[in-house]
Design a protein around this motif. Structure first.
Motif, PDB file in Angstrom:
ATOM      1  N   GLY A  89       0.794  -1.206   0.000  1.00 16.01           N
ATOM      2  CA  GLY A  89       0.000   0.000   0.000  1.00 16.01           C
ATOM      3  C   GLY A  89       0.831   1.262   0.000  1.00 16.01           C
ATOM      4  N   LEU A  90       2.128   1.073  -0.071  1.00 18.34           N
ATOM      5  CA  LEU A  90       3.016   2.227  -0.138  1.00 18.34           C
ATOM      6  C   LEU A  90       3.167   2.677  -1.579  1.00 18.34           C
ATOM      7  CD1 LEU A  90       5.769   0.891   2.273  1.00 18.34           C
ATOM      8  CD2 LEU A  90       4.319   2.875   2.703  1.00 18.34           C
ATOM      9  N   SER A  91       3.586   3.912  -1.769  1.00 15.41           N
ATOM     10  CA  SER A  91       3.869   4.354  -3.116  1.00 15.41           C
ATOM     11  C   SER A  91       5.260   3.891  -3.507  1.00 15.41           C
ATOM     12  CB  SER A  91       3.810   5.871  -3.192  1.00 15.41           C
ATOM     13  OG  SER A  91       4.869   6.409  -2.449  1.00 15.41           O
ATOM     14  N   VAL A  92       5.458   3.786  -4.801  1.00 16.27           N
ATOM     15  CA  VAL A  92       6.771   3.387  -5.305  1.00 16.27           C
ATOM     16  C   VAL A  92       7.839   4.360  -4.815  1.00 16.27           C
ATOM     17  CG1 VAL A  92       8.161   3.235  -7.416  1.00 16.27           C
ATOM     18  CG2 VAL A  92       5.906   2.162  -7.324  1.00 16.27           C
ATOM     19  N   SER A  93       7.510   5.630  -4.844  1.00 15.27           N
ATOM     20  CA  SER A  93       8.511   6.619  -4.427  1.00 15.27           C
ATOM     21  C   SER A  93       8.838   6.494  -2.948  1.00 15.27           C
ATOM     22  CB  SER A  93       8.036   8.028  -4.760  1.00 15.27           C
ATOM     23  OG  SER A  93       6.941   8.399  -3.962  1.00 15.27           O
ATOM     24  N   ALA A  94       7.856   6.133  -2.157  1.00 17.41           N
ATOM     25  CA  ALA A  94       8.112   5.954  -0.728  1.00 17.41           C
ATOM     26  C   ALA A  94       9.044   4.773  -0.497  1.00 17.41           C
ATOM     27  CB  ALA A  94       6.800   5.750   0.018  1.00 17.41           C
ATOM     28  N   ILE A  95       8.856   3.722  -1.271  1.00 16.22           N
ATOM     29  CA  ILE A  95       9.722   2.546  -1.114  1.00 16.22           C
ATOM     30  C   ILE A  95      11.149   2.880  -1.526  1.00 16.22           C
ATOM     31  CG2 ILE A  95      10.180   0.186  -1.889  1.00 16.22           C
ATOM     32  CD1 ILE A  95       7.170  -0.218  -2.103  1.00 16.22           C
TER      33      ILE A  95
END
Lengths: 154, 154
Positions: free
Chosen positions: A17-23
């Motif tokens: 549920g995280l964004s790609v950018s957050a990962i």
DNA sequence: CTAATTCCTAAACCTAACTTGAGGTCAAGT
DNA sequence: ACTTGACCTCAAGTTAGGTTTAGGAATTAG
């Protein structure tokens, strides 16, 4: 899907549920470690879903990235973390959590008696800040934060 | 010191434990209103000590400046806020607080059963994320956040 | 094979809640 | 009068936790 399969960053994002950018950001912050495939793309282990879940949960608890990284680093390097490892982490979390809850409850309980009565509105509430004596104790709204006047020794 | 005396920004800072720059910031954000003396310096009423205490407390509760301003604006313009006014504010605060505490307690209670057992460590914890079925429900660490599997209907 | 996705990095941007700095004024003590 | 410390404004900087954008390269579906 075999347990040996690796996840792309997009798949991991979907699963957590995280964004790609957050990962990517968490990767840069060393909260997770990614392998790279031949083309240079990140490949994650399935256990990283749990690792990132843990990160999200700890954020809910009010932990900062730095604190979470510290917690994660207490996990063993080479071997699989075991019960004892997690119990260790769990203990520090409970500690933090319990004091957070305690603070909130204390504040809530004082809220009815203190803000609820109109203390903050005008000049003469003995309970909240009698004769402005609070200044002697230093700064801040002490009474509501647990440092109460002798009056109310409940 | 008569009740008609006004406080300088430095005195207010001392009494509240806030920094001078923070008070100027709150002024700019319309959390407090300052009179100005002949020389243009801010002069505060003693009741602003309480107002700023309130601000600090609300921040502890996790309210943002915007939210605090909104709460403060429910106070009457011309007249002295009375019991009913504060009770009104108090109610919304309690609401917010209660749900915060509830969330934390839920998280804490699940912590022992779930993180404490080593769930996050490896592949096969039925409780935490049985066969990865959680993905069907969407993203995020649902089980720990209250959306638990049917198993544990406690 | 080609087109559409997905992924890559690096750098810039964003919001909240302040702090710091520059350049100048005001107030209080002697 | 002078000096020192508290104040003033306005602009820019800071930290956390990301997001957005630009310009490419890799992967996947047909």
């Amino acid at each position: 899907m075999k347990p040996t399969d690796r996840l792309s960053i997009g798949q991991l994002a979907e699963r957590t549920g995280l964004s790609v950018s957050a990962i990517r950001y968490y990767d840069a912050q060393d909260l997770i470690e990614a392998e790279r495939n031949a083309g240079g793309q990140r490949r994650f282990m399935r256990s990283d879903i749990r690792r990132l879940s843990f990160v999200q949960i700890m954020q809910q608890f009010g932990f900062s990235i730095d604190e979470i990284r510290a917690l994660l680093q207490t996990l063993p390097e080479g071997r699989t973390p075991n019960k004892a490892d997690w119990r260790q982490i769990s203990r520090s979390i409970r500690h933090h959590l319990d004091s957070q809850i305690e603070t909130l409850e204390k504040l809530r309980d004082n809220l009815d008696g203190c803000i609820g009565c109109g203390c903050l509105s005008l000049r003469n509430c003995e309970l909240y800040n009698p004769q402005d004596r609070a200044q002697k104790k230093g700064a801040g709204p002490r009474y509501l934060l647990g440092d109460k006047p002798a009056l109310e020794t409940r």
